[in-house]
Write a protein that holds these residues in place. Structure first.
Motif, mmCIF file in Angstrom:
data_model
loop_
_atom_site.group_PDB
_atom_site.id
_atom_site.type_symbol
_atom_site.label_atom_id
_atom_site.label_comp_id
_atom_site.label_asym_id
_atom_site.label_seq_id
_atom_site.Cartn_x
_atom_site.Cartn_y
_atom_site.Cartn_z
ATOM 1 N N VAL A 154 38.959 -23.343 -46.232
ATOM 2 C CA VAL A 154 38.249 -24.619 -46.135
ATOM 3 C C VAL A 154 38.559 -25.482 -47.355
ATOM 4 O O VAL A 154 38.712 -24.994 -48.462
ATOM 5 N N MET A 155 38.704 -26.765 -47.077
ATOM 6 C CA MET A 155 38.919 -27.746 -48.140
ATOM 7 C C MET A 155 37.608 -28.510 -48.284
ATOM 8 O O MET A 155 37.092 -29.049 -47.291
ATOM 9 N N ILE A 156 37.046 -28.532 -49.500
ATOM 10 C CA ILE A 156 35.769 -29.220 -49.717
ATOM 11 C C ILE A 156 36.029 -30.446 -50.570
ATOM 12 O O ILE A 156 36.495 -30.341 -51.706
ATOM 13 N N MET A 157 35.771 -31.620 -50.000
ATOM 14 C CA MET A 157 35.989 -32.851 -50.752
ATOM 15 C C MET A 157 34.652 -33.541 -50.988
ATOM 16 O O MET A 157 33.852 -33.678 -50.050
ATOM 17 N N GLY A 158 34.415 -33.951 -52.205
ATOM 18 C CA GLY A 158 33.149 -34.633 -52.482
ATOM 19 C C GLY A 158 33.114 -35.198 -53.880
ATOM 20 O O GLY A 158 33.968 -34.890 -54.717
ATOM 21 N N ASP A 159 32.094 -36.043 -54.129
ATOM 22 C CA ASP A 159 31.956 -36.684 -55.442
ATOM 23 C C ASP A 159 31.744 -35.634 -56.531
ATOM 24 O O ASP A 159 31.377 -34.500 -56.245
ATOM 25 N N ARG A 160 31.918 -36.071 -57.761
ATOM 26 C CA ARG A 160 31.660 -35.187 -58.905
ATOM 27 C C ARG A 160 30.187 -34.803 -58.905
ATOM 28 O O ARG A 160 29.323 -35.600 -58.547
ATOM 29 N N GLY A 161 29.901 -33.585 -59.348
ATOM 30 C CA GLY A 161 28.502 -33.168 -59.528
ATOM 31 C C GLY A 161 27.725 -32.976 -58.245
ATOM 32 O O GLY A 161 26.509 -33.132 -58.224
ATOM 33 N N THR A 162 28.422 -32.652 -57.141
ATOM 34 C CA THR A 162 27.682 -32.433 -55.884
ATOM 35 C C THR A 162 27.541 -30.949 -55.576
ATOM 36 O O THR A 162 27.196 -30.563 -54.472
ATOM 37 N N GLY A 163 27.867 -30.101 -56.552
ATOM 38 C CA GLY A 163 27.629 -28.663 -56.380
ATOM 39 C C GLY A 163 28.712 -27.929 -55.616
ATOM 40 O O GLY A 163 28.460 -26.873 -55.039
ATOM 41 N N LYS A 164 29.948 -28.476 -55.628
ATOM 42 C CA LYS A 164 31.024 -27.817 -54.874
ATOM 43 C C LYS A 164 31.313 -26.423 -55.433
ATOM 44 O O LYS A 164 31.254 -25.434 -54.723
ATOM 45 N N SER A 165 31.601 -26.362 -56.750
ATOM 46 C CA SER A 165 31.957 -25.048 -57.300
ATOM 47 C C SER A 165 30.750 -24.125 -57.380
ATOM 48 O O SER A 165 30.886 -22.916 -57.203
ATOM 49 N N THR A 166 29.551 -24.695 -57.597
ATOM 50 C CA THR A 166 28.346 -23.844 -57.619
ATOM 51 C C THR A 166 28.206 -23.123 -56.280
ATOM 52 O O THR A 166 27.936 -21.923 -56.217
ATOM 53 N N THR A 167 28.414 -23.861 -55.185
ATOM 54 C CA THR A 167 28.247 -23.279 -53.846
ATOM 55 C C THR A 167 29.312 -22.225 -53.572
ATOM 56 O O THR A 167 29.011 -21.144 -53.064
ATOM 57 N N VAL A 168 30.562 -22.531 -53.928
ATOM 58 C CA VAL A 168 31.639 -21.563 -53.669
ATOM 59 C C VAL A 168 31.382 -20.286 -54.466
ATOM 60 O O VAL A 168 31.498 -19.177 -53.952
ATOM 61 N N ARG A 169 30.991 -20.454 -55.739
ATOM 62 C CA ARG A 169 30.761 -19.262 -56.573
ATOM 63 C C ARG A 169 29.522 -18.490 -56.113
ATOM 64 O O ARG A 169 29.447 -17.280 -56.273
ATOM 65 N N ALA A 170 28.579 -19.202 -55.517
ATOM 66 C CA ALA A 170 27.359 -18.531 -55.030
ATOM 67 C C ALA A 170 27.676 -17.629 -53.849
ATOM 68 O O ALA A 170 26.946 -16.692 -53.535
ATOM 69 N N LEU A 171 28.790 -17.914 -53.190
ATOM 70 C CA LEU A 171 29.200 -17.132 -52.019
ATOM 71 C C LEU A 171 29.508 -15.682 -52.401
ATOM 72 O O LEU A 171 29.341 -14.758 -51.607
ATOM 73 N N VAL A 172 29.945 -15.480 -53.665
ATOM 74 C CA VAL A 172 30.341 -14.147 -54.133
ATOM 75 C C VAL A 172 29.246 -13.118 -53.877
ATOM 76 O O VAL A 172 29.500 -11.996 -53.458
ATOM 77 N N ASP A 173 28.010 -13.521 -54.148
ATOM 78 C CA ASP A 173 26.859 -12.625 -53.973
ATOM 79 C C ASP A 173 26.713 -12.106 -52.556
ATOM 80 O O ASP A 173 26.165 -11.039 -52.333
ATOM 81 N N LEU A 174 27.141 -12.933 -51.591
ATOM 82 C CA LEU A 174 26.882 -12.604 -50.187
ATOM 83 C C LEU A 174 28.001 -11.791 -49.560
ATOM 84 O O LEU A 174 27.869 -11.292 -48.459
ATOM 85 N N LEU A 175 29.127 -11.705 -50.278
ATOM 86 C CA LEU A 175 30.284 -11.075 -49.650
ATOM 87 C C LEU A 175 30.044 -9.594 -49.389
ATOM 88 O O LEU A 175 29.606 -8.864 -50.275
ATOM 89 N N PRO A 176 30.323 -9.151 -48.157
ATOM 90 C CA PRO A 176 30.117 -7.736 -47.840
ATOM 91 C C PRO A 176 31.154 -6.851 -48.536
ATOM 92 O O PRO A 176 32.133 -7.345 -49.104
#
Length: 351
Positions: free
Chosen positions: A41-63
């Motif tokens: 997935v390609m995530i495009m958005g303004d600065r400071g909209t939590g793009k990298s926070t969300t991607v890194r938060a995914l780590v916790d959920l990975l089986p």
């Protein structure tokens, strides 16, 4: 070095279920975890909209996945397609290999990375003097069966983006030097994020990403306050903050594991498949990637919601994410927000 590593591992990550809004981005990431063959997935958005926070938060959920112990390629003990040549050889020789469980890896690709760092290197001297294929694995080896995250992907050297997309599409990485060639499996979910103000990706590169999520700055003042307050409490006492989300995180983790299992049973009616292709055709989408990804993403969504049959509503929810970046557009226009795709969907499905 190990201290830095331990520090990074112990540094608490913002919980995925605590992220407010940005539903489109969260959905695209979760569907790719359920079916990595969607193509990233390609995530495009303004600065400071939590793009990298969300991607890194995914780590916790990975089986967790089964891997061969001490193997730099996370080789799958049951699937030859996801094994390194070394492991395959050992299995042919009937060697008993230790199998362990390991969390799906997530690898960050730094902007300044060289091709050697990404693909790996061959030690020519050692190869010539000792007659062995001395290969130093790169980031693509570490990312096999995991997620490769590239922040600011639109600023990455075009040549490197090509290398990443080729590996992501073929599932293999080949390094050649002085007539010596080494291949290893490199099947990963490619997640890229970027700010459209810093330039778009070339259309042929964009097309290689399975999905395209667009995120904007939250405009609702109450939601903004909620996000700011959450961030402040997380920064103040991260461990305590995370504890409040333990149950919702476990619940979502379990849901992903079940969806991955259920996916093989999910069916999509022939009539719906025809309609998806009709939409792609009406929108002048080049190639068949759009059709394939929409089918896969709809099935993943049905599996995520615990169903084994795709509904028209599932397709409606995922099709803008799968097609908006594949539409032919005026060079001066930005990527369609998804309205054009929804409009044609409603027409074809008589929604």
């Amino acid at each position: 070095m190990s201290n830095t590593k331990n520090l990074e591992q112990s540094r608490p990550i913002f919980p995925f279920t605590a992220i407010v809004g940005q539903e489109e981005m969260k959905l695209a990431l979760l569907l790719n975890v359920i079916d990595p063959k969607i193509g990233g997935v390609m995530i495009m958005g303004d600065r400071g909209t939590g793009k990298s926070t969300t991607v890194r938060a995914l780590v916790d959920l990975l089986p967790e996945i089964k891997v061969i112990a001490n193997d730099p390629f996370n080789s799958d003990p049951d699937d030859p397609e996801l094994m390194s040549e070394e492991v395959r050889e050992k299995l042919k020789q009937k060697e008993i290999l230790e199998v362990i469980n390991k969390k799906i890896p997530m690898i960050d690709l730094p902007l300044g990375a060289t091709e050697d760092r990404v693909c790996g290197t061959i030690d020519i001297e050692k190869a010539l003097s000792e007659g062995v294929k001395a290969f130093e694995p790169g980031l693509l080896a570490k990312a096999n069966r995991g997620i490769l995250y590239v922040d600011e992907v639109n600023l990455l050297d075009d040549h490197l983006v090509d290398v990443l997309l080729d590996s992501a599409a073929s599932g293999w990485n080949t390094v050649e030097r002085e007539g010596i060639s080494i291949s290893h499996p490199a099947r990963f979910i490619l997640v890229g994020s970027g700010n459209p103000e810093e330039g778009e990706l070339r259309p042929q590169l964009l097309d290689r990403f399975g999905m395209h999520a667009q995120i904007g700055t939250v405009r609702d003042p109450q939601l903004r306050v909620q996000i700011v307050e959450q961030r402040a409490s997380f920064d103040e006492s991260p461990l305590e903050f995370r504890e409040n989300y333990n149950d919702s995180q476990s619940e979502l983790r379990q849901k992903l594991i079940e969806a991955r299992e259920l996916l093989k049973e999910v069916e999509i009616d022939y009539e719906y498949r025809v309609k998806i292709s009709e939409i792609c055709s009406e929108l002048n989408v080049d190639g068949l990637r759009g059709d394939i990804v929409t089918n896969r993403a709809s099935k993943s969504l049905a599996a995520f919601e615990g169903r084994n049959q795709v509904t028209a509503q599932d397709i409606f929810r995922v099709i803008p994410l799968c097609l908006r970046h594949r539409l032919r557009k005026d060079p001066l226009e930005s990527i369609d927000s998804g309205d054009k795709v929804r409009e044609i969907f409603k027409k074809v499905f008589a929604f």
